[in-house]
Write a protein that holds these residues in place. Structure first.
Motif, PDB file in Angstrom:
ATOM      1  N   ALA A  52       0.831  -1.209   0.000  1.00 50.89           N
ATOM      2  CA  ALA A  52       0.000   0.000   0.000  1.00 50.89           C
ATOM      3  C   ALA A  52       0.863   1.255   0.000  1.00 50.89           C
ATOM      4  N   ALA A  53       1.944   1.232   0.790  1.00 51.36           N
ATOM      5  CA  ALA A  53       2.831   2.398   0.845  1.00 51.36           C
ATOM      6  C   ALA A  53       3.479   2.652  -0.516  1.00 51.36           C
ATOM      7  N   ARG A  56       0.829   4.056  -2.908  1.00 48.98           N
ATOM      8  CA  ARG A  56       0.494   5.452  -2.640  1.00 48.98           C
ATOM      9  C   ARG A  56       1.568   6.379  -3.220  1.00 48.98           C
ATOM     10  N   GLU A  57       2.815   5.922  -3.183  1.00 52.00           N
ATOM     11  CA  GLU A  57       3.892   6.737  -3.726  1.00 52.00           C
ATOM     12  C   GLU A  57       3.952   6.672  -5.245  1.00 52.00           C
ATOM     13  N   ARG A  59       1.690   5.287  -7.490  1.00 50.34           N
ATOM     14  CA  ARG A  59       0.406   5.458  -8.172  1.00 50.34           C
ATOM     15  C   ARG A  59       0.229   4.559  -9.394  1.00 50.34           C
ATOM     16  N   ALA A  77      -6.776   0.686   2.639  1.00 51.24           N
ATOM     17  CA  ALA A  77      -5.614   1.575   2.638  1.00 51.24           C
ATOM     18  C   ALA A  77      -5.506   2.394   1.365  1.00 51.24           C
ATOM     19  N   LEU A  78      -6.109   1.906   0.271  1.00 50.80           N
ATOM     20  CA  LEU A  78      -6.008   2.595  -1.020  1.00 50.80           C
ATOM     21  C   LEU A  78      -7.356   3.106  -1.512  1.00 50.80           C
ATOM     22  N   ASP A  80      -8.976   5.775  -1.236  1.00 49.18           N
ATOM     23  CA  ASP A  80      -9.093   7.153  -1.703  1.00 49.18           C
ATOM     24  C   ASP A  80      -8.358   7.396  -3.023  1.00 49.18           C
ATOM     25  N   LEU A  81      -7.778   6.328  -3.590  1.00 49.81           N
ATOM     26  CA  LEU A  81      -7.002   6.474  -4.824  1.00 49.81           C
ATOM     27  C   LEU A  81      -7.645   5.679  -5.961  1.00 49.81           C
TER      28      LEU A  81
END
Length: 406
Positions: A52-53, A56-57, A59, A77-78, A80-81
């Motif tokens: 997930a980290a 997020r970085e 994309r 964890a994702l 919102d993306l």
């Protein structure tokens, strides 16, 4: 031709096994070259937090995790993306099928076979960082790559080294290719000392920082045996033309010997950033600032033949390759089971090879003709190996061996 095959110069990149050692290094290289790489898909085994980290970085458009039980946490964890999230074997295979200019196949073990084949079958350029798919299904992968127009790029430091000094136009003038081996942490140990070693000692590689499985393979020298099989498929040479030299300094990673007496050697620091960067940018090159080889401080470079008596794994792998058929798969599968058993403290270090010898002597399965048959045979051989490990009456730290064991 441009490395990306795209007019904008951006390489679309999928990383299978993004939370492992090779995967993390791949993403670190992408960070060092902003605007050169665009991450399309990422996968992991069970570490959803790290996946997930990274997502997020970087994309990506798609992420997948093999452990289906972690899917809710990863999705949350994702959430919102605009990233599509999947799980299980089918999710990993789907990541490999998604459009990307280059796929880094870095899933450890036979688990990497399915996604590697999925990437090959869509005609991708596949940077292969895991030995096991080629060891277990080399013929099928090479045939599918030819049929589908896929390009295979070796990431293993030794095979990548040979690839860099291999003159394909002079293939018929090559005498041999040479893989180098560090010798691992037990290069000067006696058999008795190795028998008493702990997993922590076996994991302490003197030169390389690697994952647990490949570190143990290095300690037994099974990694070099698997690499001989891998080299056979990648370069199309017989076992007799693939040599191994122990080179403790790990400065020379591979050599190609030609008929005129020339030997071309590839040298680089002991840093996986170097071969990964080569595979990511090929046929171009990208800068890797920390990869600098200082021959003055590297010290004297020495070479010696492997000691087959103390490290019989290499000989086992060569025998399996010569015999052909399903035996390389059997070798690889039992090794995976045995290495995990050693890491779990269930068997001793020398029992790893003893278990492989036993199963190779007992099992002579028919050659699998498809990916499905390979996966079925892998499961069956795992069951055989685990049954041996769990036989009643087995003393702690030893493998029960039948009287017919090699």
């Amino acid at each position: 031709m441009p490395a990306t095959g795209r007019d904008d110069g951006i390489t679309g990149l999928t990383v299978l096994g993004a939370t492992g050692s090779v995967g993390k290094t791949t993403l670190a290289l992408a960070r060092q070259h902003p605007g050169r790489f665009s991450i399309k898909a990422l996968t992991a085994g069970s570490n959803w937090r790290e996946l997930a980290a990274a997502a997020r970085e970087m994309r990506p458009r798609f992420v997948a995790i093999r452990d289906e039980s972690t899917l809710p946490e990863l999705r949350d964890a994702l959430s919102d993306l605009p990233i599509e999230v999947a799980a299980g074997r089918s999710g990993i295979d789907e990541a490999a099928r998604r459009p990307a200019d280059r796929v880094v196949s870095a899933i450890v073990g036979i688990a990497g076979l399915g996604p590697t084949m999925a990437a090959v079958q869509r005609g991708a350029t596949v940077a292969i960082a895991n030995k096991e798919p080629l060891v277990s299904a080399g013929r099928l992968i090479i045939e599918e790559a030819a049929r589908c127009g896929a390009t295979l790029l070796p990431v293993d430091s030794e095979h990548n080294a040979i690839f860099q000094v291999f003159e394909d136009e002079n293939r018929d003038r090559i005498r041999s290719i040479v893989l180098t081996a560090s010798g691992g942490p037990f290069l000067r140990h006696s058999v008795e000392e190795m028998a008493a070693c702990t997993p922590e000692q076996a994991l302490a590689h003197p030169n390389w920082s690697m994952g647990a499985k490949i570190s143990i393979d290095s300690a037994t020298m099974m990694n070099k045996g698997l690499e001989v099989i891998e080299a056979h498929h990648l370069f199309g040479f017989s076992e007799q033309k693939i040599e191994v030299l122990v080179h403790p300094q790990s400065v020379v990673h591979g050599l190609v010997s030609y008929c005129d007496g020339s030997v071309l050697a590839h040298m680089a620091p002991t840093d996986m950033s170097c071969p990964i960067a080569h595979a990511l940018a090929w046929p171009e090159r990208i800068a890797v600032p920390r990869c600098r080889l200082d021959l003055v401080t590297a010290g004297p470079l020495t070479f010696e033949p492997p000691d087959d008596a103390r490290f019989p794994a290499l000989g086992l792998a060569r025998s399996a390759l010569r015999a052909g058929g399903a035996l390389p798969l059997v070798l690889n599968t039992v090794n995976e089971v045995a290495v995990q058993a050693f890491l779990d403290g269930a068997i001793g270090f020398c029992d790893i090879v003893r278990l492989i010898e036993t199963v190779l002597a007992r099992e002579q399965p028919a050659t699998p003709a498809s990916l499905e048959e390979i996966q079925e045979l892998d499961a069956a051989i795992r069951a055989v190996a685990r049954e041996l490990l769990g036989e009643p009456g087995r003393a702690a730290g030893t493998v029960a061996m039948p009287s017919a064991a090699v």
